[in-house]
Design an enzyme around this catalytic site. Sequence first.
Site, mmCIF file in Angstrom:
data_model
loop_
_atom_site.group_PDB
_atom_site.id
_atom_site.type_symbol
_atom_site.label_atom_id
_atom_site.label_comp_id
_atom_site.label_asym_id
_atom_site.label_seq_id
_atom_site.Cartn_x
_atom_site.Cartn_y
_atom_site.Cartn_z
ATOM 1 C CB CYS A 237 -33.200 0.730 -35.494
ATOM 2 S SG CYS A 237 -33.037 2.490 -35.163
ATOM 3 C CB CYS B 132 -34.378 3.215 -37.875
ATOM 4 S SG CYS B 132 -32.626 3.338 -37.485
#
Length: 180
Positions: free
Chosen positions: A106, A103
Site C-alpha cells: 500500500c 501494508c
Amino acid sequence: MALQASMNLSTMSTARAGVLCSNHVACSRENLKLPTGRGLRRSSSLSFPSSLQTSVKNHKKSSIVCKAREAVGVVKVVTDSSWDSLVIGCEIPVLVEFWAPWCGPCRMITPVIDELAAEYAGKIACYKVNTDDCPNIASKYAIRSIPTVLMFKNGEKKEGVIGAVPKSTLAAAIEKYVEA
C-alpha cells in the site's frame, strides 16, 4: 520601541507596508524609507515618522490559512459517514484505494495514486479508505486483500485492480471511464 517597530514591519512585504502606511495621516511613501533589493531583511534599519511607530506596534498580524488539502488533484480520505456523499453521489468517475497503514505494498502504490490524482484532476475524484478504520465499506465490496483500487461511475462499482500494480495498469483502468 523603534527597534520593535522595525522588527514588526520587516516581516511584512513592501506592498503591505505601503498599504499600512498609506492609511496613516502623518505618513507618506516619501517619509517611509524602505531598503531596495531582494526584500526586507531583519538587519535593515528603517526610519519611521514617530507617529507611525504606534501604528506598527499596535498592528495585529493577519493569519494565513493553508487550504492545500482541499486542492483539486489530491487523494482525500473517505469514511463510513462520507462514503455515500463522496463516492456514490459523485457525478464524475471515482477511484478508491483500499489500504492500511501496516501494508507495505500500500505504501508503494500511494505515490502512484497521488500522481494519477494530479494528472486526472477534474476528470476523476480520488479517495482512499483505511480498511482498519472502515471495515464495513471493505466488506460491502468484498475487499479480501490490499491494496485494492476500485473504479466507480454513477455510483456503481465498475472495475477493481488488486495489488501494487504499475502506473500504466491503473491509468488504463481510469481511461475506460474518463470521457474525452
